[in-house]
Design an enzyme around this catalytic site. Structure first.
Site, PDB file in Angstrom:
ATOM      1  N   SER A  13      13.596 -44.894  20.016  1.00 18.26           N
ATOM      2  CA  SER A  13      14.168 -43.930  20.658  1.00 18.26           C
ATOM      3  C   SER A  13      14.277 -42.679  20.015  1.00 18.26           C
ATOM      4  O   SER A  13      14.229 -42.728  18.831  1.00 18.26           O
ATOM      5  CB  SER A  13      15.725 -44.512  20.925  1.00 18.26           C
ATOM      6  OG  SER A  13      15.744 -45.520  21.728  1.00 18.26           O
ATOM      7  N   HIS A 111      22.578 -46.754  24.141  1.00 15.06           N
ATOM      8  CA  HIS A 111      22.145 -48.164  23.543  1.00 15.06           C
ATOM      9  C   HIS A 111      23.187 -49.014  23.231  1.00 15.06           C
ATOM     10  O   HIS A 111      23.210 -50.397  23.455  1.00 15.06           O
ATOM     11  CB  HIS A 111      20.971 -48.006  22.657  1.00 15.06           C
ATOM     12  CG  HIS A 111      19.487 -47.644  23.125  1.00 15.06           C
ATOM     13  ND1 HIS A 111      18.872 -48.571  23.874  1.00 15.06           N
ATOM     14  CD2 HIS A 111      19.118 -46.478  23.187  1.00 15.06           C
ATOM     15  CE1 HIS A 111      17.748 -47.665  24.359  1.00 15.06           C
ATOM     16  NE2 HIS A 111      17.762 -46.541  23.874  1.00 15.06           N
TER      17      HIS A 111
END
Length: 181
Positions: A13, A111
């Site tokens: 990410s 997340h």
């Protein structure tokens, strides 16, 4: 459930906002005369030597400028000097910087709310102009251990506890030891 043989999922990410946060931190510390608080004396010396800035220019100003322009990515000497510093600051940004008790970084917050573990911070993972501008080229892996996601999610949302690997916690520990924030 769609992939019964898979026990772990990972993401690679981006870290939007890290460079902006760092610029703000450097500016704030420069104004307060606390620029030396972010790096050890040895690190400041290495950065000053690698930057080779104009005499009389404060190191924090030079550092802010090269991070803003991305110039440092073209110098092996600067990359080497900045890697431990930027990795440590990025770990703190992801793990320690909070808004209302939750991760300041929106991708981290996403997340972590889904039960991921902040797994690994990766140096030079996105050296595109956008990656350097947003996160100094650093990216982060979030790992989903299916048997831990519910627990991680509950701990994060209820107690603001971030599940993190030893690598991330080691960088956070270095930050806490080397920085006087």
């Amino acid at each position: 459930s769609e992939f019964p043989h898979m026990a772990q999922f990972s993401s690679l990410s981006p870290i939007p906002g890290f460079s902006s946060w760092l610029q703000g931190l450097l500016s704030q510390h420069r104004k307060e005369g606390r620029g030396v608080d972010l790096l050890s004396e040895q690190e400041w010396r290495e950065v000053e030597q690698a930057i080779d800035s104009n005499p009389g220019t404060p190191a924090a100003d030079s550092l802010r400028k090269i991070i803003a322009t991305g110039e440092w990515t073209r110098s092996e000497k600067l990359c080497h000097a900045l890697e431990p510093v930027l990795m440590r600051l990025c770990a703190w940004y992801l793990y320690g910087e909070k808004r209302r008790g939750l991760a300041l970084n929106p991708v981290a917050n996403f997340h972590l709310q889904n039960g991921a573990t902040m797994w690994r911070i990766n140096w030079h993972a996105d050296t595109s102009p956008r990656g350097v501008a947003n996160s100094c080229g650093i990216m982060v892996n979030y790992r989903y251990f299916l048997n831990e996601t519910s627990t991680n999610r509950a701990l994060y949302l209820q107690n603001k506890v971030v599940a993190a690997s030893e690598q991330v916690l080691g960088l956070v520990s270095q930050f806490q030891k080397n920085s006087k924030l």
